[in-house]
Design a protein around this motif. Structure first.
Motif, PDB file in Angstrom:
ATOM      1  N   PRO A  44      27.199  51.272  40.257  1.00 27.66           N
ATOM      2  CA  PRO A  44      27.238  50.637  41.574  1.00 27.66           C
ATOM      3  C   PRO A  44      26.336  51.321  42.599  1.00 27.66           C
ATOM      4  CG  PRO A  44      29.444  50.829  40.675  1.00 27.66           C
ATOM      5  CD  PRO A  44      28.545  51.625  39.776  1.00 27.66           C
ATOM      6  N   ILE A  45      26.105  52.625  42.453  1.00 22.25           N
ATOM      7  CA  ILE A  45      25.180  53.321  43.345  1.00 22.25           C
ATOM      8  C   ILE A  45      23.757  52.833  43.091  1.00 22.25           C
ATOM      9  CG2 ILE A  45      24.408  55.579  44.151  1.00 22.25           C
ATOM     10  CD1 ILE A  45      27.414  54.999  44.510  1.00 22.25           C
ATOM     11  N   LEU A  46      23.441  52.592  41.822  1.00 24.90           N
ATOM     12  CA  LEU A  46      22.146  52.033  41.463  1.00 24.90           C
ATOM     13  C   LEU A  46      21.907  50.733  42.219  1.00 24.90           C
ATOM     14  CD1 LEU A  46      19.703  52.077  39.302  1.00 24.90           C
ATOM     15  CD2 LEU A  46      21.160  50.547  37.982  1.00 24.90           C
ATOM     16  N   GLY A  47      22.911  49.862  42.243  1.00 22.76           N
ATOM     17  CA  GLY A  47      22.773  48.595  42.940  1.00 22.76           C
ATOM     18  C   GLY A  47      22.642  48.739  44.439  1.00 22.76           C
ATOM     19  N   ALA A  48      23.187  49.813  44.993  1.00 27.70           N
ATOM     20  CA  ALA A  48      23.186  49.978  46.440  1.00 27.70           C
ATOM     21  C   ALA A  48      21.871  50.500  46.989  1.00 27.70           C
ATOM     22  CB  ALA A  48      24.325  50.918  46.846  1.00 27.70           C
ATOM     23  N   PRO A  79      26.191  43.053  47.384  1.00 26.53           N
ATOM     24  CA  PRO A  79      27.010  43.591  46.280  1.00 26.53           C
ATOM     25  C   PRO A  79      28.178  44.442  46.774  1.00 26.53           C
ATOM     26  CG  PRO A  79      24.686  43.786  45.747  1.00 26.53           C
ATOM     27  CD  PRO A  79      24.760  43.377  47.188  1.00 26.53           C
ATOM     28  N   ALA A  80      27.961  45.218  47.846  1.00 25.91           N
ATOM     29  CA  ALA A  80      29.049  46.044  48.371  1.00 25.91           C
ATOM     30  C   ALA A  80      30.173  45.179  48.923  1.00 25.91           C
ATOM     31  CB  ALA A  80      28.521  46.974  49.464  1.00 25.91           C
ATOM     32  N   LEU A  81      29.813  44.059  49.569  1.00 19.81           N
ATOM     33  CA  LEU A  81      30.846  43.158  50.084  1.00 19.81           C
ATOM     34  C   LEU A  81      31.631  42.536  48.933  1.00 19.81           C
ATOM     35  CD1 LEU A  81      32.208  41.683  52.407  1.00 19.81           C
ATOM     36  CD2 LEU A  81      30.415  39.933  52.272  1.00 19.81           C
ATOM     37  N   SER A  82      30.930  42.087  47.898  1.00 22.18           N
ATOM     38  CA  SER A  82      31.620  41.525  46.728  1.00 22.18           C
ATOM     39  C   SER A  82      32.539  42.559  46.100  1.00 22.18           C
ATOM     40  CB  SER A  82      30.594  41.042  45.698  1.00 22.18           C
ATOM     41  OG  SER A  82      29.818  39.990  46.207  1.00 22.18           O
ATOM     42  N   LEU A  83      32.043  43.784  45.992  1.00 26.36           N
ATOM     43  CA  LEU A  83      32.840  44.850  45.397  1.00 26.36           C
ATOM     44  C   LEU A  83      34.104  45.095  46.209  1.00 26.36           C
ATOM     45  CD1 LEU A  83      31.271  48.085  43.916  1.00 26.36           C
ATOM     46  CD2 LEU A  83      33.595  48.005  44.781  1.00 26.36           C
ATOM     47  N   ALA A  84      33.940  45.138  47.540  1.00 29.08           N
ATOM     48  CA  ALA A  84      35.088  45.401  48.405  1.00 29.08           C
ATOM     49  C   ALA A  84      36.140  44.301  48.294  1.00 29.08           C
ATOM     50  CB  ALA A  84      34.622  45.539  49.855  1.00 29.08           C
ATOM     51  N   LEU A  85      35.695  43.050  48.232  1.00 29.79           N
ATOM     52  CA  LEU A  85      36.631  41.929  48.213  1.00 29.79           C
ATOM     53  C   LEU A  85      37.277  41.729  46.845  1.00 29.79           C
ATOM     54  CD1 LEU A  85      34.640  39.288  50.327  1.00 29.79           C
ATOM     55  CD2 LEU A  85      36.521  40.766  51.075  1.00 29.79           C
ATOM     56  N   GLY A  91      41.234  45.128  39.498  1.00 26.74           N
ATOM     57  CA  GLY A  91      42.310  46.021  39.098  1.00 26.74           C
ATOM     58  C   GLY A  91      43.419  45.301  38.350  1.00 26.74           C
ATOM     59  N   VAL A  92      43.738  44.074  38.781  1.00 26.83           N
ATOM     60  CA  VAL A  92      44.741  43.282  38.073  1.00 26.83           C
ATOM     61  C   VAL A  92      44.269  42.971  36.660  1.00 26.83           C
ATOM     62  CG1 VAL A  92      45.967  41.082  38.051  1.00 26.83           C
ATOM     63  CG2 VAL A  92      45.646  42.296  40.214  1.00 26.83           C
ATOM     64  N   LEU A  93      42.985  42.604  36.519  1.00 24.05           N
ATOM     65  CA  LEU A  93      42.431  42.322  35.190  1.00 24.05           C
ATOM     66  C   LEU A  93      42.432  43.568  34.318  1.00 24.05           C
ATOM     67  CD1 LEU A  93      39.408  39.996  36.049  1.00 24.05           C
ATOM     68  CD2 LEU A  93      41.628  39.340  35.090  1.00 24.05           C
ATOM     69  N   VAL A  94      42.180  44.725  34.932  1.00 23.37           N
ATOM     70  CA  VAL A  94      42.185  45.980  34.179  1.00 23.37           C
ATOM     71  C   VAL A  94      43.544  46.199  33.526  1.00 23.37           C
ATOM     72  CG1 VAL A  94      42.171  48.481  34.443  1.00 23.37           C
ATOM     73  CG2 VAL A  94      40.337  47.129  35.437  1.00 23.37           C
ATOM     74  N   ASP A  95      44.618  45.969  34.285  1.00 24.42           N
ATOM     75  CA  ASP A  95      45.955  46.187  33.742  1.00 24.42           C
ATOM     76  C   ASP A  95      46.332  45.133  32.711  1.00 24.42           C
ATOM     77  OD1 ASP A  95      46.530  48.515  35.128  1.00 24.42           O
ATOM     78  OD2 ASP A  95      47.310  47.462  36.879  1.00 24.42           O
ATOM     79  N   ARG A  96      45.805  43.911  32.851  1.00 24.28           N
ATOM     80  CA  ARG A  96      46.213  42.826  31.950  1.00 24.28           C
ATOM     81  C   ARG A  96      45.335  42.736  30.699  1.00 24.28           C
ATOM     82  NH1 ARG A  96      47.927  37.726  35.914  1.00 24.28           N
ATOM     83  NH2 ARG A  96      49.644  38.817  36.961  1.00 24.28           N
ATOM     84  N   LEU A  97      44.024  42.921  30.851  1.00 22.65           N
ATOM     85  CA  LEU A  97      43.102  42.758  29.734  1.00 22.65           C
ATOM     86  C   LEU A  97      42.798  44.058  29.018  1.00 22.65           C
ATOM     87  CD1 LEU A  97      40.522  40.239  31.282  1.00 22.65           C
ATOM     88  CD2 LEU A  97      42.590  39.749  29.952  1.00 22.65           C
ATOM     89  N   THR A 136      30.539  42.404  39.008  1.00 23.77           N
ATOM     90  CA  THR A 136      30.554  43.293  37.846  1.00 23.77           C
ATOM     91  C   THR A 136      30.713  44.748  38.269  1.00 23.77           C
ATOM     92  OG1 THR A 136      28.130  43.478  37.808  1.00 23.77           O
ATOM     93  CG2 THR A 136      29.118  41.687  36.554  1.00 23.77           C
ATOM     94  N   GLU A 137      30.128  45.123  39.407  1.00 22.36           N
ATOM     95  CA  GLU A 137      30.294  46.487  39.898  1.00 22.36           C
ATOM     96  C   GLU A 137      31.753  46.787  40.200  1.00 22.36           C
ATOM     97  OE1 GLU A 137      25.931  47.190  42.028  1.00 22.36           O
ATOM     98  OE2 GLU A 137      27.687  46.694  43.241  1.00 22.36           O
ATOM     99  N   ALA A 138      32.467  45.791  40.753  1.00 25.84           N
ATOM    100  CA  ALA A 138      33.892  45.985  41.036  1.00 25.84           C
ATOM    101  C   ALA A 138      34.650  46.303  39.755  1.00 25.84           C
ATOM    102  CB  ALA A 138      34.461  44.735  41.708  1.00 25.84           C
ATOM    103  N   ALA A 139      34.344  45.569  38.684  1.00 23.07           N
ATOM    104  CA  ALA A 139      35.019  45.815  37.406  1.00 23.07           C
ATOM    105  C   ALA A 139      34.635  47.171  36.834  1.00 23.07           C
ATOM    106  CB  ALA A 139      34.674  44.699  36.417  1.00 23.07           C
ATOM    107  N   ILE A 140      33.341  47.515  36.875  1.00 28.33           N
ATOM    108  CA  ILE A 140      32.878  48.777  36.295  1.00 28.33           C
ATOM    109  C   ILE A 140      33.479  49.968  37.031  1.00 28.33           C
ATOM    110  CG2 ILE A 140      30.842  50.241  35.962  1.00 28.33           C
ATOM    111  CD1 ILE A 140      29.258  47.629  35.496  1.00 28.33           C
ATOM    112  N   MET A 141      33.413  49.940  38.358  1.00 28.75           N
ATOM    113  CA  MET A 141      33.909  51.066  39.149  1.00 28.75           C
ATOM    114  C   MET A 141      35.414  51.242  38.953  1.00 28.75           C
ATOM    115  SD  MET A 141      32.566  53.325  41.064  1.00 28.75           S
ATOM    116  CE  MET A 141      32.592  54.334  42.532  1.00 28.75           C
ATOM    117  N   THR A 142      36.140  50.130  38.970  1.00 30.54           N
ATOM    118  CA  THR A 142      37.590  50.200  38.805  1.00 30.54           C
ATOM    119  C   THR A 142      37.958  50.716  37.409  1.00 30.54           C
ATOM    120  OG1 THR A 142      37.879  48.361  40.355  1.00 30.54           O
ATOM    121  CG2 THR A 142      39.732  48.882  38.919  1.00 30.54           C
ATOM    122  N   CYS A 143      37.262  50.221  36.382  1.00 34.22           N
ATOM    123  CA  CYS A 143      37.557  50.658  35.006  1.00 34.22           C
ATOM    124  C   CYS A 143      37.254  52.136  34.803  1.00 34.22           C
ATOM    125  CB  CYS A 143      36.748  49.824  34.017  1.00 34.22           C
ATOM    126  SG  CYS A 143      37.296  48.118  33.823  1.00 34.22           S
TER     127      CYS A 143
END
Length: 430
Positions: A44-48, A79-85, A91-97, A136-143
């Motif tokens: 995500p830093i790469l994208g920023a 991308p930062a706005l998408s990540l924040a939202l 996180g919910v997907l992380v716990d379920r999938l 995708t950054e939201a998923a990567i950072m959270t995972c």
């Protein structure tokens, strides 16, 4: 930190967590696993920052597109706005999938979407692709953060979460240089760097073990045996909400100097980009130093937070009253030193509230809060500057707000120590 299953929503105290057995992980497999998670957290830093040096070239290329003055900067910030939202939903997907599966898929999709501007000719389509990169950054950072919490426990976990901060600060500088160098071959060239995640994805699939919860009473981390079923506990909404709210404010304090440094120096008549770059590099180095101090101290995050916010506040005050660029840079270094301590403190505090079953949701909420603070940071400074006249005065207002937060955190820490004093574990923590 250990997070035993409990029917109560409140987390165990730092002292109680430290008193539980801690499973220290080591060996070649551990080093490879840690390297992959750190590399993933840097994506995500790469994208920023990667495309920041080529924004003027993009603006020239799409000069005939209506709204180009707004759309081109959005390619950097959206991308930062998408990540924040979306991080809480990730996180919910992380716990379920499952953490590992989602991380591998998101890393592959990140490469596809990240390199999309190489063949897209529509600026609107590029902005849309950049928004999806944030997903995708939201998923990567959270995972990646969740897996750090799964694999490690206690002080070892705290050290690696702080290391994540150091890697982010160092990679930001490296990516900025990389983006500038690649941009000399054209504005599209830096986007090739997103393809590096295609190398990470198969390595993650092959070498990251599937995390499992541990039996009740043991430290968090990958368990060698299948755990016995344990009673579920309520999700710790109340303590986590307080931590997330503090994280939004902390992220504003953390990013303000990094975002506004060039403008503050320019207001003092410093226009030489080499000088501005040197001053910015010095403040970025202070972030790394702060994270190292946190890692090596052994103090709990709750004990560090008043000090971290006090340093950020002092840095803002020095910048506000600075008579020349040298003093202003000193204030930036002080502020970023506090930020380097504050970020891992907030992250480890959030992780200490979570059990395995809800760690994905909790990490997603914390990640979304942090990046929300990052996104609104320039908007807050702009609003304050318009109200009080200058950017320096805006930082003065933030210094006052930081001072109030420091006092509140200090009083909370003192009250917690007083309440814990009669207990043996409380005396151990002191």
């Amino acid at each position: 930190m250990p997070a035993p299953v409990s029917p109560l929503p409140s987390p165990p105290s730092d002292a109680a967590a430290d008193a539980l057995p801690e499973q220290t992980v080591s060996g070649p497999g551990h080093r490879l696993r840690l390297t992959l998670l750190m590399a993933g957290a840097c994506l995500p830093i790469l994208g920023a920052v990667l495309i920041a040096p080529v924004l003027p070239q993009m603006q020239d290329h799409f000069a005939d597109v209506p709204g180009v003055d707004a759309l081109v900067p959005m390619t950097l910030t959206i991308p930062a706005l998408s990540l924040a939202l979306l991080a809480p939903f990730a996180g919910v997907l992380v716990d379920r999938l499952g953490r590992k599966r989602l991380l591998v898929v998101a890393t592959v999709v990140y490469a596809i979407l990240g390199t999309a501007p190489l063949w897209l000719d529509s600026l609107v389509a590029i902005v849309a692709a950049r928004a999806l990169v944030g997903v995708t950054e939201a998923a990567i950072m959270t995972c990646c953060t969740t897996l750090l919490g799964d694999y490690y426990s206690g002080r070892q976990r705290d050290r690696y979460l702080a290391m994540q901060t150091m890697c982010a600060a160092i990679s930001a500088t490296a990516f900025f240089v990389l983006g500038g160098a690649a941009g000399s071959a054209g504005w599209r060239m830096p986007f090739w760097a997103y393809a590096v995640s295609l190398l990470l994805a198969p390595a993650m699939a092959a070498f990251l073990p599937q995390p499992r919860p541990r039996p009740q009473g043991l430290a968090d981390g990958p368990s060698p045996t299948t755990p016995e079923p344990v009673a579920a506990r309520p999700f710790p909404w109340r303590p986590l909400a307080g931590t997330c709210a503090l994280t939004v404010f902390g992220a504003v304090l953390f990013y303000t100097v990094q975002v506004e440094m060039a403008f503050l120096l320019d207001d003092m008549g410093v226009s030489n980009t080499a000088v501005i770059g040197l001053a910015s590099a010095g403040s970025s180095a202070a972030i790394v130093i702060g994270a190292i101090i946190f890692t090596r101290s052994g103090r709990s995050p709750r004990d560090w937070l008043p000090t971290a916010f006090a340093l950020c506040t002092l840095g803002f005050a020095v910048i506000w009253l600075a008579p020349d660029p040298v003093v202003l840079t000193l204030g930036a270094v002080i502020n970023c030193l506090g930020g380097g301590i504050m970020l891992p403190s907030l992250l480890t505090l959030a992780m200490s509230l979570l059990d395995f079953e809800d760690r994905g949701r909790g990490t997603g909420l914390w990640t979304g809060s942090f990046f929300l603070g990052q996104f609104i940071c320039p908007l807050v400074v702009l609003a304050l500057a318009s109200a009080v006249g200058t950017r320096a005065n805006a930082l003065g207002v933030l210094a006052l707000a930081g001072a109030a937060a420091t006092v509140a955190l200090g009083l909370a820490a003192r009250r917690r120590r007083t309440q814990a004093a009669p207990e043996p574990l409380g005396q151990l923590a002191g």
